[in-house]
Design an enzyme around this catalytic site. Structure first.
Site, short mmCIF file in Angstrom:
data_model
loop_
_atom_site.label_atom_id
_atom_site.label_comp_id
_atom_site.label_asym_id
_atom_site.label_seq_id
_atom_site.Cartn_x
_atom_site.Cartn_y
_atom_site.Cartn_z
N LYS A 110 27.96 48.06 44.87
CA LYS A 110 27.64 47.30 43.48
C LYS A 110 26.64 46.82 43.43
O LYS A 110 25.30 47.20 43.43
CB LYS A 110 28.52 45.95 43.85
CG LYS A 110 30.86 46.15 43.07
CD LYS A 110 30.70 45.01 43.16
CE LYS A 110 32.79 45.93 42.55
NZ LYS A 110 33.57 45.97 43.46
N SER B 190 36.75 38.63 40.06
CA SER B 190 36.04 40.10 38.65
C SER B 190 36.62 39.97 37.85
O SER B 190 35.95 40.42 36.80
CB SER B 190 36.59 41.05 39.54
OG SER B 190 37.88 41.69 39.12
N HIS C 72 31.82 41.27 44.89
CA HIS C 72 31.28 40.57 43.64
C HIS C 72 30.60 39.75 43.82
O HIS C 72 29.15 39.48 43.00
CB HIS C 72 31.67 40.36 42.60
CG HIS C 72 32.37 41.82 41.73
ND1 HIS C 72 32.11 42.25 41.01
CD2 HIS C 72 34.03 41.82 41.97
CE1 HIS C 72 33.24 43.37 40.80
NE2 HIS C 72 34.23 43.80 41.48
C1 LIG Z 1 35.22 46.46 44.58
C2 LIG Z 1 35.50 45.86 45.46
C3 LIG Z 1 35.63 46.77 46.89
C4 LIG Z 1 35.72 48.35 46.75
O1 LIG Z 1 34.48 48.09 47.43
P1 LIG Z 1 34.58 49.91 47.53
O2 LIG Z 1 33.21 49.25 48.62
O3 LIG Z 1 33.89 50.33 45.94
O4 LIG Z 1 35.76 50.22 48.32
C5 LIG Z 1 36.24 45.48 47.31
N1 LIG Z 1 36.79 44.20 47.26
C6 LIG Z 1 36.37 43.86 46.36
C7 LIG Z 1 36.18 42.01 45.93
C8 LIG Z 1 35.62 43.97 44.32
O5 LIG Z 1 35.24 43.90 44.40
#
Ligand SMILES: *Cc1c(COP(=O)(O)O)cnc(C)c1O
Length: 396
Positions: free
Chosen positions: A242, A183, A211
């Site tokens: 996301k 990210s 992501h």
């Molecule tokens: C955002 C993210 C998470 C967490 O996701 P949530 O559903 O918001 O808990 C886990 N792993 C990665 C790689 C992320 O970017």
């Protein structure tokens, strides 16, 4: 008793503040989208949401959620295995499995929980987890909860991964774990090479597509699509928070025996509430929409290419990206904060990242592109970057 604790906390918090690491929250008073309104009354263009496909405020998803609210109620008041499973949950699990070409899926309240609960039920002390150094915090925490031996390789460094696989040679089972997209840089895990090494050393693969799902690959199936490895990895985790609508919820999808075992033993699944029916219904709608057309992916890919190219033309130092994350490198921490503040005055909402979130002297502004952005939004963002970049001597 609390007096002492309070004193301690006040001191620690002021240290966080003095180190410039204090996190302030900006308050939005509109739906999430390309244009947002904040509580100061300012309207800004949002370039820092994970709203990659612009689905956070999508009318069809909202309608699906509303319909489910009417027909299935507000909440489940139960974990899945007691009385928290509706047909909607089962249907969403099936749809997610089909989307990624996997056998079965298990839902969680968040991907943080999916990652927190995936390792401990599957692996023991005679096994090995081989994890990319830049993996998400939730993977790191999940690994900590598991007794398996831990091996770490430098980000996307295949020589190091191979060395770690050799070091883990005597373990019973080996699991390589990687984020699909990292990210901070927007780079994609080299899954083709990881797959070769996994075959060579007899290891399984887990990819966290948080992501990358909806974003990477021609039809948004993530890095397994990008590398023609759909259905070839044992485990994929991901989020509904996301690109997939942005509400809440996570999942693990994979081999059916793995999912079956997680339903029996995964603690965040067994001891935490079921996702609300409306979220499951909107999730089903989302997968259906994505199975019909690639319109949003196409627009996102176009937007990202347009934005990166124009920023490079303007003279900015951009990390090569294979996702919708564009890292504008500034190197200096203070500069990244100054630049983000000035951009906000220009109506562009972006965030500057610096140590310890990224390595020392690698400060940057992370721009996140969305299919919700129109050409005029991108142009306005590029113009603002160019203006502020010149003022601050970042570009000529
Ligand atoms: C955002 C993210 C998470 C967490 O996701 P949530 O559903 O918001 O808990 C886990 N792993 C990665 C790689 C992320 O970017």
């Amino acid at each position: 008793m609390y007096d002492k604790v309070k004193e301690h906390l006040v001191k620690e918090i002021s240290e966080i503040r003095n180190a410039g690491l204090y996190k302030n929250e900006r308050v939005i008073v509109s739906p999430q989208g390309a244009n947002i309104k904040v509580n100061t009354g300012q309207e800004v263009l949002n370039f820092c949401a994970n709203n990659y496909l612009g689905l956070s405020n999508n009318p069809e998803l909202i309608q699906a959620a509303k319909d489910a609210l009417d027909s299935r109620g507000y909440g489940m008041s139960s974990v899945r295995f007691i009385c928290g499973t509706q047909d909607l949950h089962k249907e969403l699990e099936q749809k997610i499995a089909e989307f990624f070409g996997m056998e079965d899926t298990i839902l969680y309240a968040a991907c943080f929980d999916a990652n927190g609960g995936v390792f401990e039920p599957l692996l023991g002390e005679e096994d090995a987890i081989i994890s990319d150094a830049l993996n998400h915090a939730s993977i790191i925490d999940g690994v900590r909860l598991c007794k398996a031996q831990r091996f770490r390789y430098n980000n996307a460094d295949m020589a190091d991964l191979e060395a770690q696989l050799i070091a883990a040679a005597n373990c019973r089972f080996k699991l390589i774990v990687t984020d699909g997209v990292f990210s901070m840089d927007g780079n994609v895990a080299p899954l083709d090479k990881i797959y070769e090494l996994a075959n060579k050393y007899n290891a399984m693969i887990m990819v966290d597509e948080s992501h990358s799902a909806g974003v990477v690959g021609r039809t948004g199936r993530g890095v397994t699509e990008l590398y023609n490895l759909k259905g070839k990895c044992e485990i994929i985790t991901g989020t509904l928070g996301k690109a997939f609508g942005g509400a809440i919820g996570g999942f693990t999808t994979g081999k059916k025996e793995i999912i079956e075992m997680l339903r029996q033993r995964s603690r965040p699944y067994l001891f935490s509430n079921s996702i609300p029916p409306m979220v499951a219904a909107a999730g089903i709608k989302m997968v259906e929409m994505m199975s019909k057309t690639n319109e949003l992916q196409d627009k996102l890919h176009e937007n990202t290419a347009y934005y990166s190219n124009k920023m490079i033309e303007a003279g900015f130092d951009i990390k090569p990206t294979q996702s919708a994350i564009v890292a504008v490198m500034l190197y200096d921490a203070k500069l990244s904060q100054e630049m983000a503040a000035k951009l906000l005055n220009e109506g562009i909402y972006v965030i500057g990242f610096y140590f310890p979130v990224v390595p020392k002297d690698k400060a940057r502004i992370r721009v996140q592109i969305s299919a919700a952005h129109e050409r005029q939004h991108l142009d306005k963002c590029i113009a603002a970057f160019t203006k502020v970049g010149k003022e601050l001597g970042v570009i000529k």
